[in-house]
Design a protein around this motif. Structure first.
Motif, PDB file in Angstrom:
ATOM      1  N   THR A  30      -6.552  -4.580  -1.981  1.00  0.00           N
ATOM      2  CA  THR A  30      -6.510  -4.001  -0.631  1.00  0.00           C
ATOM      3  C   THR A  30      -7.851  -4.185   0.092  1.00  0.00           C
ATOM      4  OG1 THR A  30      -7.111  -1.836  -1.530  1.00  0.00           O
ATOM      5  CG2 THR A  30      -4.766  -2.260  -1.205  1.00  0.00           C
ATOM      6  N   HIS A  31      -8.765  -4.913  -0.563  1.00  0.00           N
ATOM      7  CA  HIS A  31     -10.103  -5.084   0.017  1.00  0.00           C
ATOM      8  C   HIS A  31     -10.101  -6.222   1.047  1.00  0.00           C
ATOM      9  CE1 HIS A  31     -14.388  -5.389   0.368  1.00  0.00           C
ATOM     10  NE2 HIS A  31     -14.569  -4.408  -0.492  1.00  0.00           N
ATOM     11  N   GLU A  32     -10.528  -5.886   2.233  1.00  0.00           N
ATOM     12  CA  GLU A  32     -10.530  -6.856   3.332  1.00  0.00           C
ATOM     13  C   GLU A  32     -11.297  -8.142   2.983  1.00  0.00           C
ATOM     14  OE1 GLU A  32      -9.772  -6.826   7.819  1.00  0.00           O
ATOM     15  OE2 GLU A  32      -9.829  -5.009   6.614  1.00  0.00           O
ATOM     16  N   ARG A  35      -9.715 -10.270   0.097  1.00  0.00           N
ATOM     17  CA  ARG A  35      -8.441 -10.903   0.450  1.00  0.00           C
ATOM     18  C   ARG A  35      -8.528 -11.817   1.663  1.00  0.00           C
ATOM     19  NH1 ARG A  35      -5.154 -10.544  -3.793  1.00  0.00           N
ATOM     20  NH2 ARG A  35      -3.390 -10.850  -2.396  1.00  0.00           N
ATOM     21  N   PRO A  41      -5.539  -8.308   3.147  1.00  0.00           N
ATOM     22  CA  PRO A  41      -5.374  -7.176   2.235  1.00  0.00           C
ATOM     23  C   PRO A  41      -3.908  -6.779   2.092  1.00  0.00           C
ATOM     24  CG  PRO A  41      -6.595  -6.525   4.210  1.00  0.00           C
ATOM     25  CD  PRO A  41      -6.314  -7.977   4.348  1.00  0.00           C
ATOM     26  N   VAL A  42      -3.545  -6.397   0.878  1.00  0.00           N
ATOM     27  CA  VAL A  42      -2.184  -5.925   0.625  1.00  0.00           C
ATOM     28  C   VAL A  42      -2.024  -4.567   1.321  1.00  0.00           C
ATOM     29  CG1 VAL A  42      -0.649  -5.105  -1.209  1.00  0.00           C
ATOM     30  CG2 VAL A  42      -2.000  -7.187  -1.553  1.00  0.00           C
ATOM     31  N   SER A  43      -0.893  -4.398   2.011  1.00  0.00           N
ATOM     32  CA  SER A  43      -0.699  -3.148   2.752  1.00  0.00           C
ATOM     33  C   SER A  43      -0.402  -1.997   1.782  1.00  0.00           C
ATOM     34  CB  SER A  43       0.456  -3.299   3.736  1.00  0.00           C
ATOM     35  OG  SER A  43       1.643  -3.529   3.011  1.00  0.00           O
ATOM     36  N   LEU A  44      -0.608  -0.789   2.260  1.00  0.00           N
ATOM     37  CA  LEU A  44      -0.428   0.382   1.389  1.00  0.00           C
ATOM     38  C   LEU A  44       0.988   0.480   0.837  1.00  0.00           C
ATOM     39  CD1 LEU A  44      -2.513   3.333   2.836  1.00  0.00           C
ATOM     40  CD2 LEU A  44      -2.807   2.055   0.694  1.00  0.00           C
ATOM     41  N   ARG A  47       1.326  -1.942  -2.029  1.00  0.00           N
ATOM     42  CA  ARG A  47       0.270  -1.837  -3.039  1.00  0.00           C
ATOM     43  C   ARG A  47       0.818  -1.685  -4.469  1.00  0.00           C
ATOM     44  NH1 ARG A  47      -2.677   2.345  -5.177  1.00  0.00           N
ATOM     45  NH2 ARG A  47      -4.889   1.937  -5.572  1.00  0.00           N
TER      46      ARG A  47
END
Ligand SMILES: CC(C)(COP(=O)(O)OP(=O)(O)OC[C@H]1O[C@@H](n2cnc3c(N)ncnc32)[C@H](O)[C@@H]1OP(=O)(O)O)[C@@H](O)C(=O)NCCC(=O)NCCS
Length: 163
Positions: A30-32, A35, A41-44, A47
């Motif tokens: 999820t790290h900008e 990724r 980043p993978v969305s919440l 995740r």
């Protein structure tokens, strides 16, 4: 997962993923910055599903958590998995920004490459990286991989490197 093989280098320990590593994997994906060249980043809401993929590697695939040998500080993930071309196996890696610029990723990649060619007796490993991902390209060149071809995929120019 096929192999549960711990590997060591001068500064690093590469070990199998444990259930307790889920939060670390979640942090990475999820790290900008991590990724930036990996589709963002993978969305919440995605995740948990994406984390689960790292624990469901198939036969012939391995993912290692890379940590410092001395303090067991988790730095990143490195893996061998089936490439989309249906033939080759692919080297992939992602490290937290705090671990960049120390040569850790190259040290881990060199060890995994050696393991793949000598222990698994693969003929070769490939890696696919966006041509704009200069840090990744430098790493691949540092471990002795060379450019094989370029293609367009995922909306960007990609380079296929080969060992
Ligand atoms: C790709 C990625 C792993 C590269 O990390 P990195 O830290 O730049 O790569 P290395 O481990 O090879 O480290 C090399 C750097 O450490 C420096 N370094 C410092 N101490 C060092 C040492 N003891 N040994 C070797 N290099 C050292 C090198 O000079 C080099 O710096 P430079 O790039 O400014 O020339 C990292 O950028 C990353 O995780 N990116 C996000 C995920 C990603 O894009 N993955 C690739 C998908 S295809």
């Amino acid at each position: 997962m096929m192999e549960k093989c711990n590997l060591y280098t001068e500064r690093l320990h590469l070990r199998e993923l444990l259930a307790t590593d889920s939060a670390f994997v979640g942090q990475l994906i999820t790290h900008e910055k991590v990724r930036r060249f990996l589709g963002g980043p993978v969305s919440l809401d995605q995740r948990e599903a994406v984390i689960a993929c790292y624990f469901a590697f198939e036969e012939g695939e391995t993912v290692w958590l890379v940590e410092t040998k001395n303090s067991r500080q988790p730095l990143g993930l490195i893996s061998i998995s089936h490439h989309g071309d249906g033939q080759d196996r692919e080297l992939s890696y992602q490290f937290l920004p705090g671990a960049w610029g120390h040569g850790y990723a190259a040290e881990a990649a060199k060890r995994v490459l050696d393991y793949a060619l000598k222990d698994l007796q693969l003929k070769r490993l490939i890696a696919e990286t966006q041509s704009a991902n200069f840090a990744s390209r430098r790493l691949l060149e540092r471990v002795g991989m060379r450019e094989l071809r370029r293609l367009h995929r995922f909306g960007a120019e990609q380079i296929i490197y080969v060992s």
